[in-house]
Design a protein around this motif. Structure first.
Motif, PDB file in Angstrom:
ATOM      1  N   TYR A 145       1.249  -1.611  -0.426  1.00 39.80           N
ATOM      2  CA  TYR A 145      -0.151  -0.229  -0.341  1.00 39.80           C
ATOM      3  C   TYR A 145       0.833   0.756   0.147  1.00 39.80           C
ATOM      4  CZ  TYR A 145      -2.376   3.668   1.890  1.00 39.80           C
ATOM      5  OH  TYR A 145      -3.605   5.291   1.871  1.00 39.80           O
ATOM      6  N   SER A 167       2.743   2.250  -3.069  1.00 41.27           N
ATOM      7  CA  SER A 167       1.729   2.437  -4.298  1.00 41.27           C
ATOM      8  C   SER A 167       1.492   3.793  -4.452  1.00 41.27           C
ATOM      9  CB  SER A 167       0.251   1.031  -4.767  1.00 41.27           C
ATOM     10  OG  SER A 167      -0.580   1.524  -5.368  1.00 41.27           O
ATOM     11  N   LYS A 168       0.937   4.173  -2.653  1.00 39.44           N
ATOM     12  CA  LYS A 168       0.511   5.205  -1.928  1.00 39.44           C
ATOM     13  C   LYS A 168       1.378   6.202  -1.216  1.00 39.44           C
ATOM     14  CE  LYS A 168      -4.337   3.914  -3.767  1.00 39.44           C
ATOM     15  NZ  LYS A 168      -4.271   3.860  -5.235  1.00 39.44           N
ATOM     16  N   LYS A 222      -8.733   2.952   4.474  1.00 36.48           N
ATOM     17  CA  LYS A 222      -7.556   3.203   2.804  1.00 36.48           C
ATOM     18  C   LYS A 222      -7.103   1.312   2.263  1.00 36.48           C
ATOM     19  CE  LYS A 222      -6.904   7.715   2.367  1.00 36.48           C
ATOM     20  NZ  LYS A 222      -6.304   8.942   3.122  1.00 36.48           N
ATOM     21  N   THR A 255      -7.917  -1.208   3.644  1.00 31.18           N
ATOM     22  CA  THR A 255      -9.316  -2.455   3.774  1.00 31.18           C
ATOM     23  C   THR A 255      -9.266  -1.947   1.973  1.00 31.18           C
ATOM     24  OG1 THR A 255      -9.920  -2.397   5.217  1.00 31.18           O
ATOM     25  CG2 THR A 255     -11.955  -2.778   3.561  1.00 31.18           C
ATOM     26  N   GLU A 256      -9.908  -0.723   1.619  1.00 31.03           N
ATOM     27  CA  GLU A 256     -10.375  -0.875  -0.300  1.00 31.03           C
ATOM     28  C   GLU A 256      -9.314  -0.615  -0.910  1.00 31.03           C
ATOM     29  OE1 GLU A 256     -10.651   3.687  -0.157  1.00 31.03           O
ATOM     30  OE2 GLU A 256     -12.870   3.461   0.641  1.00 31.03           O
ATOM     31  N   PHE A 257      -8.074  -0.880  -0.937  1.00 31.14           N
ATOM     32  CA  PHE A 257      -6.662  -1.246  -1.651  1.00 31.14           C
ATOM     33  C   PHE A 257      -6.692  -2.761  -1.175  1.00 31.14           C
ATOM     34  CE2 PHE A 257      -1.766  -2.369  -1.410  1.00 31.14           C
ATOM     35  CZ  PHE A 257      -1.802  -1.646  -2.726  1.00 31.14           C
ATOM     36  N   GLU A 258      -7.062  -3.261   0.130  1.00 36.02           N
ATOM     37  CA  GLU A 258      -7.338  -4.933  -0.344  1.00 36.02           C
ATOM     38  C   GLU A 258      -8.023  -5.551  -1.828  1.00 36.02           C
ATOM     39  OE1 GLU A 258      -6.668  -8.761   2.502  1.00 36.02           O
ATOM     40  OE2 GLU A 258      -7.505  -6.779   3.502  1.00 36.02           O
ATOM     41  N   TRP A 259      -9.109  -4.792  -1.300  1.00 35.86           N
ATOM     42  CA  TRP A 259     -10.410  -5.215  -2.150  1.00 35.86           C
ATOM     43  C   TRP A 259      -9.335  -4.511  -3.775  1.00 35.86           C
ATOM     44  CZ3 TRP A 259     -14.251  -8.297  -1.672  1.00 35.86           C
ATOM     45  CH2 TRP A 259     -14.927  -8.901  -0.319  1.00 35.86           C
ATOM     46  N   ASP A 260      -9.203  -3.921  -3.914  1.00 36.58           N
ATOM     47  CA  ASP A 260      -8.539  -3.623  -4.966  1.00 36.58           C
ATOM     48  C   ASP A 260      -8.473  -4.618  -6.039  1.00 36.58           C
ATOM     49  OD1 ASP A 260      -9.767  -1.091  -5.687  1.00 36.58           O
ATOM     50  OD2 ASP A 260      -8.241  -0.147  -4.758  1.00 36.58           O
ATOM     51  N   PHE A 261      -7.415  -5.777  -5.009  1.00 36.15           N
ATOM     52  CA  PHE A 261      -6.583  -6.810  -6.000  1.00 36.15           C
ATOM     53  C   PHE A 261      -8.070  -8.019  -5.929  1.00 36.15           C
ATOM     54  CE2 PHE A 261      -3.555  -3.634  -4.767  1.00 36.15           C
ATOM     55  CZ  PHE A 261      -2.924  -3.411  -6.079  1.00 36.15           C
TER      56      PHE A 261
END
Length: 272
Positions: free
Chosen positions: A93, A96-97, A263, A265-271
């Motif tokens: 994460y 990436s960010k 953030k 959690t959202e990053f994890e769901w993106d994958f």
């Protein structure tokens, strides 16, 4: 129970920290648990020096872990599992960010650190907290007595790393100006766990300079999520409108920690 406490003090006097490995001590610690909590939670709270004089084996790594597990019902291995399972996600994460220049610097300069060590550096950089508010470094050959003389040990807990790198080094924990625990395993994860459990075992608040990182460890690695209360000190702030110094509002969860958790959690769901 007082007789059992005296027996443990006697064993510590005879065998030092090695006494914690005796089966007898394990039984004595469990059977005197309520007396330990009564002493720790006394009002006024005892100084760490006095508590250590009464219960020396409570400050040995093995006993620190055991007391925490009795107190919270959370096994220490839960932190290690969480770091293993979520550590790479947290690092990816930030890669990436990257949230600020300090995070970028940590990512650009870290060596072959343990995952746990890199994560803590990244978290403290993200929350704009100073590493020395949680971790201190000293010479690889330093003794506890030497550390107490030469390092400015704060009242709140500090993880003391003996060497330049965070991983693969011996460690100690300092509280109230003294070294209270010397680690057995030279791993950053074991030192971090010992440091963290001190806040719970000895009923201590998180220091303001590292409160976000500590709460993140609490909620993400140990999965301790109380509905009410916080181990972070409330402190005081200046109200912008009036310029008055006022007490901070008590929050169930630090908003900066909550934001990062969301953030991630959202990053994890993106994958997925």
């Amino acid at each position: 129970m007082e007789e059992k406490r005296l027996r443990m003090a006697e064993l510590h006097s005879e065998c030092g920290s090695a006494a914690a490995d005796k089966a007898e001590v394990d039984s004595l610690l469990k059977s005197t648990y309520c007396l330990q909590r009564r002493t720790i939670n006394a009002d006024p709270a005892p100084a760490i020096r006095d508590l250590r004089a009464q219960w020396p084996l409570l400050f040995v790594q093995k006993s620190l872990y055991s007391h925490f597990e009795l107190l919270t019902g959370v096994p220490i291995r839960k932190m290690e599992q969480a770091v293993e399972e979520r550590g790479r996600l947290i690092i990816d994460y930030f890669k990436s960010k990257a949230t600020n220049d300090v995070v970028k610097k940590v990512l650009g300069t870290h060596g072959e650190e343990e995952v746990a060590a890199l994560i803590i550096e990244l978290l403290m950089a993200h929350f704009k907290e100073k590493t020395e508010d949680l971790i201190l470094k000293t010479e690889e050959t330093a003794s506890a007595a030497n550390i107490e003389r030469t390092l400015d040990l704060a009242e709140s807990p500090r993880l003391i790393i003996l060497g330049e790198r965070l991983s693969g080094q011996k460690w100690m924990v300092g509280i109230e100006g003294q070294v209270v625990c010397e680690g057995v395993q030279p791993t950053f994860s074991s030192g971090l766990a010992a440091l963290f459990v001190c806040y719970y075992n000895f009923n201590l608040q998180y220091q303001e300079g590292a409160a976000c990182t500590l709460e993140f460890i609490q909620r993400n690695f140990f999965r301790i999520n109380p509905e009410r209360g916080s181990k972070a000190g409330r402190g005081k702030v200046i109200r912008k409108r009036t310029g008055q110094l006022v007490q901070k509002k008590a929050l169930a969860i630090n908003p900066h920690v909550c934001s990062l958790m969301k953030k991630l959690t959202e990053f994890e769901w993106d994958f997925i």
